[in-house]
Structures are given as structure tokens and as C-alpha cells.
Write a protein that holds these residues in place. Structure first.
Motif, PDB file in Angstrom:
ATOM      1  N   ALA A  85       0.837  -1.206   0.000  1.00 19.40           N
ATOM      2  CA  ALA A  85       0.000   0.000   0.000  1.00 19.40           C
ATOM      3  C   ALA A  85       0.867   1.249   0.000  1.00 19.40           C
ATOM      4  CB  ALA A  85      -0.915  -0.005   1.221  1.00 19.40           C
ATOM      5  N   ILE A  86       0.526   2.180  -0.894  1.00 19.32           N
ATOM      6  CA  ILE A  86       1.182   3.499  -0.897  1.00 19.32           C
ATOM      7  C   ILE A  86       0.075   4.530  -0.690  1.00 19.32           C
ATOM      8  CG2 ILE A  86       2.651   5.119  -2.147  1.00 19.32           C
ATOM      9  CD1 ILE A  86       3.822   2.874  -3.707  1.00 19.32           C
ATOM     10  N   PRO A  87      -0.059   5.062   0.545  1.00 14.25           N
ATOM     11  CA  PRO A  87      -1.190   5.964   0.815  1.00 14.25           C
ATOM     12  C   PRO A  87      -1.043   7.346   0.193  1.00 14.25           C
ATOM     13  CG  PRO A  87       0.105   5.579   2.813  1.00 14.25           C
ATOM     14  CD  PRO A  87       0.689   4.701   1.752  1.00 14.25           C
ATOM     15  N   ILE A  88       0.198   7.795  -0.014  1.00 16.92           N
ATOM     16  CA  ILE A  88       0.402   9.134  -0.609  1.00 16.92           C
ATOM     17  C   ILE A  88       1.406   8.985  -1.749  1.00 16.92           C
ATOM     18  CG2 ILE A  88       1.041  11.540  -0.166  1.00 16.92           C
ATOM     19  CD1 ILE A  88       0.649  10.840   2.883  1.00 16.92           C
ATOM     20  N   VAL A  89       0.896   8.721  -2.948  1.00 16.18           N
ATOM     21  CA  VAL A  89       1.811   8.524  -4.080  1.00 16.18           C
ATOM     22  C   VAL A  89       2.413   9.863  -4.495  1.00 16.18           C
ATOM     23  CG1 VAL A  89       2.037   7.732  -6.458  1.00 16.18           C
ATOM     24  CG2 VAL A  89       0.532   6.494  -4.886  1.00 16.18           C
ATOM     25  N   ASN A  90       1.562  10.861  -4.698  1.00 11.77           N
ATOM     26  CA  ASN A  90       2.054  12.178  -5.121  1.00 11.77           C
ATOM     27  C   ASN A  90       2.394  13.003  -3.873  1.00 11.77           C
ATOM     28  OD1 ASN A  90       2.500  14.715  -6.119  1.00 11.77           O
ATOM     29  ND2 ASN A  90       0.547  14.878  -7.207  1.00 11.77           N
ATOM     30  N   VAL A  91       3.545  12.702  -3.288  1.00 13.62           N
ATOM     31  CA  VAL A  91       3.960  13.348  -2.035  1.00 13.62           C
ATOM     32  C   VAL A  91       4.054  14.866  -2.221  1.00 13.62           C
ATOM     33  CG1 VAL A  91       5.742  13.375  -0.248  1.00 13.62           C
ATOM     34  CG2 VAL A  91       5.322  11.290  -1.523  1.00 13.62           C
ATOM     35  N   TYR A  92       4.518  15.286  -3.381  1.00 16.80           N
ATOM     36  CA  TYR A  92       4.729  16.726  -3.642  1.00 16.80           C
ATOM     37  C   TYR A  92       3.389  17.468  -3.698  1.00 16.80           C
ATOM     38  CZ  TYR A  92       9.213  14.783  -5.039  1.00 16.80           C
ATOM     39  OH  TYR A  92      10.398  14.098  -5.059  1.00 16.80           O
ATOM     40  N   GLY A  93       2.429  16.919  -4.422  1.00 13.29           N
ATOM     41  CA  GLY A  93       1.104  17.534  -4.505  1.00 13.29           C
ATOM     42  C   GLY A  93       0.436  17.560  -3.142  1.00 13.29           C
ATOM     43  N   PHE A  94       0.605  16.485  -2.378  1.00 10.51           N
ATOM     44  CA  PHE A  94       0.006  16.384  -1.041  1.00 10.51           C
ATOM     45  C   PHE A  94       0.549  17.493  -0.132  1.00 10.51           C
ATOM     46  CE2 PHE A  94       0.249  14.483   3.287  1.00 10.51           C
ATOM     47  CZ  PHE A  94      -1.106  14.366   3.536  1.00 10.51           C
ATOM     48  N   LEU A  95       1.865  17.728  -0.190  1.00  7.91           N
ATOM     49  CA  LEU A  95       2.473  18.775   0.649  1.00  7.91           C
ATOM     50  C   LEU A  95       1.897  20.150   0.309  1.00  7.91           C
ATOM     51  CD1 LEU A  95       6.231  17.715   0.684  1.00  7.91           C
ATOM     52  CD2 LEU A  95       4.730  17.960   2.657  1.00  7.91           C
ATOM     53  N   ASN A  96       1.610  20.365  -0.975  1.00  7.35           N
ATOM     54  CA  ASN A  96       1.080  21.658  -1.427  1.00  7.35           C
ATOM     55  C   ASN A  96      -0.446  21.692  -1.456  1.00  7.35           C
ATOM     56  OD1 ASN A  96       3.599  22.870  -1.931  1.00  7.35           O
ATOM     57  ND2 ASN A  96       3.802  21.667  -3.810  1.00  7.35           N
ATOM     58  N   ARG A  99      -3.580  19.031  -6.679  1.00  9.49           N
ATOM     59  CA  ARG A  99      -3.769  17.833  -7.499  1.00  9.49           C
ATOM     60  C   ARG A  99      -2.465  17.439  -8.216  1.00  9.49           C
ATOM     61  NH1 ARG A  99      -8.027  15.430 -10.185  1.00  9.49           N
ATOM     62  NH2 ARG A  99      -7.708  14.770 -12.318  1.00  9.49           N
ATOM     63  N   HIS A 100      -1.786  18.440  -8.768  1.00  4.09           N
ATOM     64  CA  HIS A 100      -0.624  18.174  -9.617  1.00  4.09           C
ATOM     65  C   HIS A 100       0.689  18.355  -8.856  1.00  4.09           C
ATOM     66  CE1 HIS A 100      -3.484  19.378 -13.078  1.00  4.09           C
ATOM     67  NE2 HIS A 100      -3.590  18.097 -12.787  1.00  4.09           N
ATOM     68  N   LEU A 101       1.791  18.097  -9.551  1.00  9.61           N
ATOM     69  CA  LEU A 101       3.101  18.349  -8.955  1.00  9.61           C
ATOM     70  C   LEU A 101       3.462  19.823  -9.105  1.00  9.61           C
ATOM     71  CD1 LEU A 101       3.270  15.175 -10.078  1.00  9.61           C
ATOM     72  CD2 LEU A 101       5.480  15.435  -8.973  1.00  9.61           C
ATOM     73  N   MET A 102       4.639  20.191  -8.607  1.00 14.41           N
ATOM     74  CA  MET A 102       5.049  21.604  -8.638  1.00 14.41           C
ATOM     75  C   MET A 102       5.132  22.132 -10.067  1.00 14.41           C
ATOM     76  SD  MET A 102       6.722  19.604  -6.386  1.00 14.41           S
ATOM     77  CE  MET A 102       8.489  19.458  -6.366  1.00 14.41           C
ATOM     78  N   ASP A 103       5.470  21.256 -11.018  1.00 14.94           N
ATOM     79  CA  ASP A 103       5.604  21.714 -12.413  1.00 14.94           C
ATOM     80  C   ASP A 103       4.276  21.623 -13.165  1.00 14.94           C
ATOM     81  OD1 ASP A 103       5.296  19.023 -12.654  1.00 14.94           O
ATOM     82  OD2 ASP A 103       7.186  18.650 -13.691  1.00 14.94           O
ATOM     83  N   LYS A 104       3.159  21.486 -12.406  1.00 11.55           N
ATOM     84  CA  LYS A 104       1.786  21.454 -12.962  1.00 11.55           C
ATOM     85  C   LYS A 104       1.479  20.172 -13.733  1.00 11.55           C
ATOM     86  CE  LYS A 104       0.952  25.914 -11.881  1.00 11.55           C
ATOM     87  NZ  LYS A 104       1.848  26.035 -10.726  1.00 11.55           N
ATOM     88  N   ARG A 105       2.383  19.190 -13.651  1.00  9.78           N
ATOM     89  CA  ARG A 105       2.106  17.943 -14.373  1.00  9.78           C
ATOM     90  C   ARG A 105       1.150  17.064 -13.571  1.00  9.78           C
ATOM     91  NH1 ARG A 105       7.189  18.584 -16.685  1.00  9.78           N
ATOM     92  NH2 ARG A 105       7.157  18.283 -18.941  1.00  9.78           N
ATOM     93  N   ASP A 106       0.293  16.351 -14.312  1.00  6.70           N
ATOM     94  CA  ASP A 106      -0.620  15.380 -13.713  1.00  6.70           C
ATOM     95  C   ASP A 106       0.106  14.038 -13.683  1.00  6.70           C
ATOM     96  OD1 ASP A 106      -2.564  13.483 -13.175  1.00  6.70           O
ATOM     97  OD2 ASP A 106      -4.110  14.468 -14.372  1.00  6.70           O
ATOM     98  N   LEU A 107       0.418  13.556 -12.480  1.00  9.77           N
ATOM     99  CA  LEU A 107       1.158  12.292 -12.355  1.00  9.77           C
ATOM    100  C   LEU A 107       0.445  11.160 -13.087  1.00  9.77           C
ATOM    101  CD1 LEU A 107       3.395  10.537 -11.103  1.00  9.77           C
ATOM    102  CD2 LEU A 107       2.064  10.470  -8.987  1.00  9.77           C
ATOM    103  N   ASN A 108      -0.898  11.215 -13.092  1.00  7.80           N
ATOM    104  CA  ASN A 108      -1.661  10.123 -13.704  1.00  7.80           C
ATOM    105  C   ASN A 108      -1.738  10.223 -15.227  1.00  7.80           C
ATOM    106  OD1 ASN A 108      -2.767   7.680 -12.996  1.00  7.80           O
ATOM    107  ND2 ASN A 108      -4.869   8.458 -12.887  1.00  7.80           N
ATOM    108  N   ARG A 109      -0.886  11.045 -15.808  1.00  7.73           N
ATOM    109  CA  ARG A 109      -0.702  11.066 -17.269  1.00  7.73           C
ATOM    110  C   ARG A 109       0.765  10.795 -17.602  1.00  7.73           C
ATOM    111  NH1 ARG A 109      -4.995  10.841 -16.318  1.00  7.73           N
ATOM    112  NH2 ARG A 109      -6.788  12.151 -16.793  1.00  7.73           N
ATOM    113  N   CYS A 110       1.547  10.370 -16.599  1.00  8.61           N
ATOM    114  CA  CYS A 110       3.000  10.249 -16.780  1.00  8.61           C
ATOM    115  C   CYS A 110       3.515   8.817 -16.701  1.00  8.61           C
ATOM    116  CB  CYS A 110       3.722  11.097 -15.735  1.00  8.61           C
ATOM    117  SG  CYS A 110       3.438  12.861 -15.959  1.00  8.61           S
ATOM    118  N   PHE A 111       2.603   7.826 -16.589  1.00  7.04           N
ATOM    119  CA  PHE A 111       3.055   6.437 -16.496  1.00  7.04           C
ATOM    120  C   PHE A 111       3.370   5.899 -17.886  1.00  7.04           C
ATOM    121  CE2 PHE A 111       1.062   7.069 -12.440  1.00  7.04           C
ATOM    122  CZ  PHE A 111       1.872   6.343 -11.582  1.00  7.04           C
ATOM    123  N   PRO A 112       4.401   5.075 -18.079  1.00 11.24           N
ATOM    124  CA  PRO A 112       5.242   4.452 -17.056  1.00 11.24           C
ATOM    125  C   PRO A 112       6.393   5.332 -16.565  1.00 11.24           C
ATOM    126  CG  PRO A 112       5.844   3.620 -19.204  1.00 11.24           C
ATOM    127  CD  PRO A 112       4.691   4.551 -19.421  1.00 11.24           C
TER     128      PRO A 112
END
Ligand SMILES: [Zn+2]
Length: 343
Positions: A85-96, A99-112
Motif C-alpha cells: 500500500a502506498i497511501p500518498i503517491v504524489n507526495v509533492y502535490g500532497f504537501l502543497n 492535485r498536480h506536482l510543482m511543475d503542474k504535471r498530472d502524475l496520472n498522465r506520466c506512467f510508465p
């Protein structure tokens, strides 16, 4: 020493044990170290490995609480198989609280992802290379975004039989057939032939008790269907989800302030007034009517709307009454007035 069953980033996991590891992520720009906590429960006997993730969108926090309550359950070390289990995948977005990371990217469009890509891509690559090789099934927990509330619902590609079996096992009120989004964790995992459920429930930056309890119950129910735990021991509640293969977004035909007359979970008939949109500077009002019949599975909670904004998500079903009854059953079963506290 027995042989480890799982090895992640030079950490060994042995049958009948539970351990949390912290995978290194890129530092913040003030060089604060950032880590990705990964909880691994290795069951006593062999079995499936279920992967549960939350907060891929950093402000979608219901899933964090779902995983916290799940990991508190006693006796999981005796299960068949493993839980990662990973409860906080987007640690950076969670801190801020974003929804997105600091560079405005959506992690769920960046896999793999890639080890030499953007920070979102690096994070996606760590999940794909270090965790995914170990898993056999996956559940990803989300909420509505941008002031939108989602009725607890499973979204999955029902054309894959194993997805449908797991979706029915989850016991959410609604199952919505949904195709992939490019670059999503769901697309990547399903392409590897691993059954995958996406659970959508509640609203960003809010805890919703019904969504949380339905989520915990759903994961335990999936685990019992996979033969990992006994449903009786964990008091898993059973409901009959209703499947919808078609849904419609009702958008604002004009800008203004909105007074909704319906909300998520309620039935709506084609032609029925669903909301009033008013001009905030005069008395002009516009009656918004529903273009379809169905159950509202998502609704906008912000009363300020621009033309074109998504206001209500309506799922079509063969029989609306059955869904309404199931929603009542679920609410009664979880008795939200009881004293099971969030913390
Ligand atoms: Zn999300």
C-alpha cells in the motif's frame, strides 16, 4: 533464515511480517529530503499480491484515510498473499494540497515514466520499476476534482472479465464502464494483464465518511474474493452494485451562480429541472433541465459557474429504482451516526 518472498529496493520481506520502507524521491529545492512510504504486509501463506494506492492526485485525501484504516485491521499478517500500500503517491502535490506536482504535471498522465524525465515521470518510473513487478491485482483510490463530489463508484474497463469480477466484489453502489486515459497508472497496469480497479468517491481536500467506509469495506471484500482473508473475520458487508455502461455530463449553458435542486445519489428524469442558474446582478433565472434519465453520480459543489462547466455526472441504468434502494441499503449498513471516529 527463511527465503524472502518479496524484495523491494534491497529490502527483504518475509512471510508473516509487516514493514514500511521509504523510497528516496528527488529533494525539494531547499534540499529537504523527500521519501515515498511503502507499506508491505507479507501474509503467512502464498497468494495474490494486492497493490493499493491513494493520492496520485495530491489533494484527493479520502484514499489516504481508507488505507490508514485498512492497515489498522488486525491479523493481516496471517492472510494468504501480500498487501502493498502506498497511501500518498504524489507526495509533492500532497504537501502543497494540490492535485498536480510543482511543475503542474498530472502524475496520472506520466506512467510508465522515465528515470531521466520530469519529476512526475521519475516518480512514475519508481512505482513501475520497483513495485509493479511484484503485484497481481491493483486498486487506485481517487476523489472528484475541482469542487466536484463523486458518489462512491468503481471505474474500470468491464470488457476485461477479471476487472468485472473484482468490480462486483468491491460492493460500491455503482460500477461505471470506463476506457483508459493515456499515461494513467490504470492503462499501464491493465496493459500488463493485471486486473485494476479505480475507486472514485467524495471530494478533494475533504473526508467523506460514507466514501471512506465504502472504500475500506470494498478493499476487504476484494481481498476475501481473492482468497486472501475471510469475509466473516473482517465483517465485510455485501451489496449488489449496479453497472452502468453510459454516463453523461450536464454542463452549464451559461455563466452565473447555481442553485442545485438535485445532488449525487439522487434519481433524475429526462426533462426534470436539475438546477437554477441565476445572473448574480439581476433577477434573471434559467432553469437547467436534465437531458437524460439516471442517477447523479457526481455533482459540482461550487455555486459559481462558467459557461461549459461540468455540473452533474449522470449514469444511465436499466432500472433506476434498484440503484436508489442499494444506496439506501449502503447508508443504513454503515450507520454513519455510530461512534467509529475518523482518527
Ligand atoms: Zn484523481
Amino acid at each position: 533464515m527463511p527465503k524472502p518472498r518479496i524484495e523491494i529496493d534491497n529490502n527483504n520481506f518475509y512471510p508473516g511480517t509487516a514493514k514500511t520502507i521509504h523510497l528516496s524521491l528527488p529533494d525539494l529545492y531547499n534540499l529537504t529530503p523527500i521519501h515515498l512510504p511503502v507499506h508491505v504486509i507479507c501474509g503467512k501463506t502464498q497468494g495474490p499480491t494486492l497493490f493499493v494506492t491513494a493520492a496520485i492526485h495530491g489533494d484527493e485525501i479520502n484514499g489516504i484515510e481508507i488505507i490508514r484504516r485498512l492497515l489498522k485491521k488486525s491479523g493481516l499478517r496471517k492472510m494468504a498473499g501480500n498487501l502493498i500500500a502506498i497511501p500518498i503517491v504524489n507526495v509533492y502535490g500532497f504537501l502543497n494540497q494540490k492535485r498536480h506536482l510543482m511543475d503542474k504535471r498530472d502524475l496520472n498522465r506520466c506512467f510508465p515514466g522515465s528515470p531521466t524525465g520530469s519529476i512526475a515521470s521519475i516518480l512514475a518510473d519508481i512505482i513501475c520499476t520497483k513495485i509493479l513487478p511484484h503485484i497481481t491485482h491493483a486498486i487506485d483510490l481517487h476523489t472528484g476534482s475541482h469542487h466536484r463530489f463523486n458518489l462512491p463508484q468503481i471505474r474500470t474497463n468491464l470488457d476485461i472479465e477479471e476487472n468485472q469480477t473484482l468490480a462486483l466484489a468491491f460492493n460500491s453502489p455503482v460500477i461505471l464502464h470506463s476506457k483508459y486515459r493515456d499515461g494513467s497508472l490504470r492503462e499501464y497496469v491493465n496493459e500488463k494483464g493485471i486486473p485494476f480497479l479505480l475507486y472514485e468517491a467524495g471530494e478533494a481536500l475533504r473526508f467523506d465518511e460514507l466514501s471512506i467506509r465504502t472504500g475500506v469495506n470494498g478493499i476487504l471484500s476484494v481481498m476475501s474474493t481473492l482468497g486472501m482473508i475471510s469475509a466473516g473475520k473482517y465483517h465485510v458487508k455485501k451489496f449488489t452494485p449496479t453497472i452502468s455502461r453510459e454516463s453523461t455530463w450536464v454542463r452549464a449553458p451559461l455563466s452565473g451562480i447555481i442553485r442545485p435542486l438535485k445532488k449525487s445519489g439522487q434519481k433524475i428524469i429526462k426533462g426534470q429541472t436539475i438546477a437554477i442558474i441565476a445572473n448574480p446582478t439581476c433577477n434573471k433565472e434559467y432553469k437547467l433541465v436534465s437531458p437524460v434519465s439516471g442517477i447523479i453520480i457526481g455533482d459540482n459543489k461550487l455555486p459559481l459557474v462558467h459557461e461549459g462547466e461540468a455540473l452533474f455526472h449522470i449514469a444511465s441504468f436499466e432500472t433506476l429504482t434498484v440503484v436508489s434502494e442499494q444506496l439506501d441499503n449502503i447508508q443504513d449498513a454503515f450507520d454513519l451516526s455510530d461512534d467509529e471516529s475518523i482518527f
